[in-house]
Design an enzyme around this catalytic site. Structure first.
Site, PDB file in Angstrom:
ATOM      1  CE1 TYR A 144      -3.530  -2.602   0.560  1.00 30.72           C
ATOM      2  CE2 TYR A 144      -4.648  -0.580   1.185  1.00 30.72           C
ATOM      3  CZ  TYR A 144      -4.698  -1.898   0.805  1.00 30.72           C
ATOM      4  OH  TYR A 144      -5.912  -2.510   0.670  1.00 30.72           O
ATOM      5  CE  LYS A 200       1.979 -17.720  -2.923  1.00 28.86           C
ATOM      6  NZ  LYS A 200       1.072 -18.871  -2.978  1.00 28.86           N
ATOM      7  CG  ASP A 232      -1.930 -20.268  -1.584  1.00 28.99           C
ATOM      8  OD1 ASP A 232      -1.347 -20.237  -0.467  1.00 28.99           O
ATOM      9  OD2 ASP A 232      -1.469 -20.908  -2.554  1.00 28.99           O
ATOM     10  CG  ASP A 256      -8.038  -4.788   1.515  1.00 33.91           C
ATOM     11  OD1 ASP A 256      -8.969  -4.298   2.178  1.00 33.91           O
ATOM     12  OD2 ASP A 256      -8.002  -4.776   0.271  1.00 33.91           O
ATOM     13  CG  ASP A 260     -13.613  -7.223   2.373  1.00 33.92           C
ATOM     14  OD1 ASP A 260     -13.398  -6.485   3.358  1.00 33.92           O
ATOM     15  OD2 ASP A 260     -14.055  -6.803   1.283  1.00 33.92           O
TER      16      ASP A 260
HETATM   17  C1  IPM Z   1     -10.428  -1.378   3.963  1.00 32.79           C
HETATM   18  C2  IPM Z   1     -10.713  -0.770   2.616  1.00 32.79           C
HETATM   19  C3  IPM Z   1      -9.601   0.199   2.299  1.00 32.79           C
HETATM   20  C4  IPM Z   1      -8.313  -0.589   2.212  1.00 32.79           C
HETATM   21  C5  IPM Z   1      -9.820   1.029   1.043  1.00 32.79           C
HETATM   22  C6  IPM Z   1     -11.139   1.713   1.034  1.00 32.79           C
HETATM   23  C7  IPM Z   1      -8.693   2.020   0.864  1.00 32.79           C
HETATM   24  O1  IPM Z   1     -10.866  -1.769   1.665  1.00 32.79           O
HETATM   25  O2  IPM Z   1     -10.347  -0.609   4.948  1.00 32.79           O
HETATM   26  O3  IPM Z   1     -10.323  -2.582   4.046  1.00 32.79           O
HETATM   27  O4  IPM Z   1      -7.992  -1.155   1.173  1.00 32.79           O
HETATM   28  O5  IPM Z   1      -7.605  -0.628   3.214  1.00 32.79           O
HETATM   29 MG    MG Z   2     -10.885  -3.724   2.457  1.00 28.87          MG
END
Ligand code: IPM
Ligand code: MG
Length: 371
Positions: A144, A200, A232, A256, A260
């Site tokens: 990032y 990884k 993975d 990230d 999710d």
């Molecule tokens: C998160 C989001 C952010 C990230 C984006 C919106 C920049 O996906 O907080 O997980 O990638 O960190």
């Molecule tokens: Mg995210």
């Protein structure tokens, strides 16, 4: 001890951010009644709303206010209105600017399935029932922020005249790896004492260093079990047998993605809070931090009063726990959320037949009644 006033900066952001934030702050205030703790709020803009006002996603004065605050509450940023902007001007840059400006290197994303919601998951009840895991994501390093990065024209003839290259760099220092691993081990100590470090290392040098550093640090935590897993495989294990995990610690990008995935195991990303912490202590002597729901700005339902405020309410609970040092109040808030769900109240995102559908405001009220 005399009651101290803590300074909270509220950045509602875009889309549903401001509406879920307003309701959550009402719940937060109610939860603090009788605690002796008083909060001073200041509001400012971040994300698309700041672009509209100032032409940039995060104004320097806003970052200054954030640095002075004891904690920051953030709603959500982004929306189709700003999608066409070049990447350095997009609303998401506000988040990155706050994370790096406040040096919030540790992002804690708990994914816990509440008994009342076990049927809301897209996975089978026996797979997800009882999940209680924590993703500790490194937040100020890795690809990032790594340099070099960019998009460049390629000069070489054999690539054709219009050929370009886009590139980013995954880079981690031992200092960065060490401190995020410590956050994970410390978190595991008060949980089920297991850390899964995800990398990884079969391919990436940054991951080889990550694994070596994690292994060395593990010796300082003999009471915590450390295991290593390739990313993975971890993505697969999360849907195969998520109950094997206690604390997952990983890089910015892997975190990230995996957070999710972990969020969705619980049935709704609209339910999950997060805390971002650094090394700095606030004026109360606790960690300065930023707290935000994991979900996005959901522009499709913004302004309709139907967004689920629970992730933001639970983010307030994390703030109370980590930045204000009142674990008892945090637990009370979390219990009230659970109770509202047990009593059948649902926003649209987690609605099921036989439950009672409520909007943002009503959901907040149901939680307040149960505090
Ligand atoms: C998160 C989001 C952010 C990230 C984006 C919106 C920049 O996906 O907080 O997980 O990638 O960190
Ligand atoms: Mg995210």
């Amino acid at each position: 001890m005399a009651a101290k006033k803590a300074k909270i900066l509220i950045l509602g952001g875009d889309g549903i951010g401001p509406e879920v934030m307003d309701e959550s702050v009402r719940v937060l205030e109610k939860s603090l009644e009788g605690s002796g703790l008083k909060l001073d709020y200041e509001k400012d803009l971040a994300g698309g709303c700041s672009i509209d006002q100032h032409g940039i996603p995060l104004a320097p004065e806003t970052l200054k206010k954030a640095k002075k605050a004891d904690a920051v509450l953030l709603g959500a940023v982004g929306g189709p209105k700003w999608d066409a902007l070049p990447h350095e001007k997009r609303p998401e840059q506000a988040l990155l600017g706050l994370r790096s400006g406040l040096k919030l290197f540790a992002n804690l994303r708990p994914a816990k399935i509440l008994p009342a919601l076990v049927t809301a998951s897209s996975l089978k009840e026996d797979v997800v029932g009882g999940i209680d895991l924590l993703v500790v994501r490194e937040l100020t390093g890795g690809i990032y922020f790594g340099k070099p990065r960019g998009i460049k024209d390629l000069k070489s003839k054999d690539q054709g005249p219009k050929s370009k290259k886009g590139f980013n760099t995954e880079v981690y220092t031992t200092t960065e790896i060490d401190r995020i691993l410590r956050s994970a081990f410390d978190a595991a100590r008060v949980r089920r004492k297991k850390v899964t470090s995800v990398d990884k290392a079969n391919i990436l040098e940054s991951s080889i260093l990550w694994r070596e550093t994690a292994t060395a640090l593990g010796k300082d935590y003999p009471d915590v079990t450390l295991e290593h897993m390739y990313v993975d495989n971890c993505a697969m294990q999360l849907v195969r047998n998520p109950k094997q995990f206690d604390v997952i610690v990983t890089t910015n990008l892997f975190g990230d993605i995996l957070s999710d995935e972990a969020a969705m195991l619980t049935g709704s990303i609209g339910m999950l809070p997060s805390a971002s912490l650094g090394a700095k202590k606030n004026r109360l002597g606790f960690a300065q931090g930023m707290y935000e729901p994991v979900h996005g700005s959901a522009p499709d339902i913004a302004g309709k009063g139907i967004a689920n405020p629970l992730a933001t309410i639970l983010s307030c609970a994390l703030m109370v726990r980590y930045s204000l040092g009142r674990d008892n109040v945090a637990v009370r808030l979390e219990k009230a959320v659970e109770k509202a769900l047990e009593d059948g109240f649902r926003c649209g995102d987690i609605f099921e037949e036989g439950k009672i559908k409520v909007g943002t405001k009503e959901m907040a009220e149901k939680v307040m009644e149960r505090l």
